[in-house]
Design an enzyme around this catalytic site. Structure first.
Site, mmCIF file in Angstrom:
data_model
loop_
_atom_site.group_PDB
_atom_site.id
_atom_site.type_symbol
_atom_site.label_atom_id
_atom_site.label_comp_id
_atom_site.label_asym_id
_atom_site.label_seq_id
_atom_site.Cartn_x
_atom_site.Cartn_y
_atom_site.Cartn_z
ATOM 1 N N GLY A 211 0.770 -1.230 0.000
ATOM 2 C CA GLY A 211 0.000 0.000 0.000
ATOM 3 C C GLY A 211 0.800 1.278 0.000
ATOM 4 N N GLU A 236 -3.062 -4.042 6.077
ATOM 5 C CA GLU A 236 -4.389 -3.719 5.538
ATOM 6 C C GLU A 236 -4.404 -3.713 4.021
ATOM 7 O OE1 GLU A 236 -2.178 -0.127 4.954
ATOM 8 O OE2 GLU A 236 -2.316 -1.428 6.691
ATOM 9 N N ASP A 237 -3.252 -3.373 3.404
ATOM 10 C CA ASP A 237 -3.176 -3.303 1.944
ATOM 11 C C ASP A 237 -3.431 -4.653 1.299
ATOM 12 O OD1 ASP A 237 -0.867 -4.316 3.034
ATOM 13 O OD2 ASP A 237 0.464 -2.819 2.146
ATOM 14 N N PHE A 238 -2.851 -5.707 1.862
ATOM 15 C CA PHE A 238 -3.073 -7.059 1.330
ATOM 16 C C PHE A 238 -4.534 -7.464 1.449
ATOM 17 C CE2 PHE A 238 -3.554 -11.608 2.115
ATOM 18 C CZ PHE A 238 -2.933 -12.155 1.007
#
Length: 398
Positions: A211, A236-238
């Site tokens: 991210g 959180e990006d994954f």
């Protein structure tokens, strides 16, 4: 033949198959890099296809020597409609002075400042961005880390990849040209190890999203509760990328890499980042414990050399040396493709940086597995299987 011999041959076959698969990854990365990176942007006239507005979320904490210049590149982008939403957790953070100075210098740019954040989970980045996310004017959301440096046409490049089927366009992590061996070490890692997996995964449509710099459709995120729904994770990006792909959306890499340009560049701090990322991968995908160390050049070469000696009676030392040489040459080629221009260091520095990177990564990975706690600035977290994080009370080392 005894069961022990069968087992040995089974391991040897596995190592040779895995070795061949890694060469396929090398080739796919080179093909994807040549085909996709650094494409010339063909801009469609605005009266034919109006460009969508973009809300850019910039979570900030602290000041480094390059921060002012990095942030200024967001004020000078060649894009018709966008807003800058600066997110600062602490009202005493000195970064506020830089933001105010830039907003005064570029009054024509739509920019707002959000201070204080909102506790919606354990992830401090999402807590910091939540208020800005909820206040965003536009359908497209860009999340950009503080150390990212933009070109004038970077945002245009990213929006060009946002088709009807695509919900997330992300930049492949790379680094800007900086002086010093630590900077060369970082560039070598991102231009070889990271780029190899990133480009091959993008070609195969596998989620490898980071991210640092990403453009997202807001509506599909809002369907599952918005960014705050992913506040239980540190990575959180994954997970928001996984949420999109699980619902049939596509994610893709843009042609311009994300230029990380932090003013602080030290070997020790970067190796700490590598360990933190390894801990996140292990918690999210436990099989990483087995396959990631095996994908490293030196360890894989040793295993494949033993397998070739057992299966084909080849000279293991010659096999190992040829393996390392070919891996080295392909990494050099991939780095040149990603750089798309002259490198800021000579070949001797590349050899030293490449060797240091390859030798130390297995050790850093082992340390990451043995110490599950994650330190993120002044906070310490513990990860559960599946990637869910909880903040713990622990002494922070400085």
């Amino acid at each position: 033949m005894s069961s022990v011999v069968y087992t040995l041959y089974g391991f040897a076959i596995f190592f040779m198959v895995f070795w061949c698969a890694m060469w396929v990854v090398h080739v796919l990365a080179l093909v994807a890099g040549r085909w996709k990176l650094h494409r010339k942007i063909v801009q469609v006239p605005i009266y034919e296809a109006p460009l969508p507005g973009v809300s850019i979320l910039k979570p900030l904490m602290g000041v480094d020597p390059n921060l002012f210049g990095n942030l200024e590149t967001f004020f000078t982008m060649n894009y018709p409609v966008y807003e800058l939403l600066f997110c600062v957790e602490d009202d005493s953070d000195p970064v506020l002075m830089l933001v105010h100075k830039l907003m005064e210098k570029y009054p024509h740019v739509d920019a707002r400042l959000f201070v204080g954040g909102c506790a919606v989970g354990v992830n401090p980045k999402i807590n910091n961005m939540h208020l800005a996310y909820e206040s965003a004017k536009h359908e497209l959301i860009m999340i950009s880390d503080s150390g990212i440096k933009m070109k004038e046409d970077t945002l245009l490049d990213m929006t060009n990849y946002m088709s009807d089927r695509v919900a997330l366009v992300h930049q492949m992590p790379f680094t800007a040209d900086r002086e010093g061996f630590a900077a060369a070490y970082e560039k070598i890692f991102f231009g070889t190890v990271q780029s190899r997996i990133y480009l091959a995964a993008d070609l195969l449509r596998i989620n490898c999203h980071t991210g640092m710099s990403a453009l997202l459709r807001k509506a599909p995120l809002d369907e599952v509760g918005g960014l705050k729904a992913f506040g239980i994770y540190l990575a959180e990006d994954f997970f928001y990328a996984k949420s999109l792909t699980d619902r049939g959306w596509r994610i893709t890499v843009s042609s311009q890499p994300a230029m990380q340009n932090s003013g602080h560049c030290e070997l020790r701090s970067f190796q700490a980042r590598l360990q933190r990322w390894a801990k996140l991968r292990v918690a999210m995908i436990p099989l990483v414990i087995v396959f990631e160390p095996l994908s490293e050049c030196l360890l894989l070469g040793a295993c494949a050399s033993w397998a070739a000696s057992l299966l084909f009676e080849w000279d293991s030392l010659v096999f190992y040396l040829v393996h390392i040489l070919l891996w080295f040459m392909l990494d050099w080629t991939l780095l040149r493709v990603v750089q798309n221009g002259p490198l800021p260091f000579d070949k001797l520095e590349f050899v030293c940086g490449w060797l240091l990177s390859e030798i130390t990564r297995p050790y850093l990975f082992a340390q990451a597995v043995l110490d599950p706690l994650i330190q993120w600035r002044s906070r310490v977290y513990k990860l559960k299987w599946g990637g869910i994080a909880e903040e713990v009370k622990a002494k922070v080392k400085y």
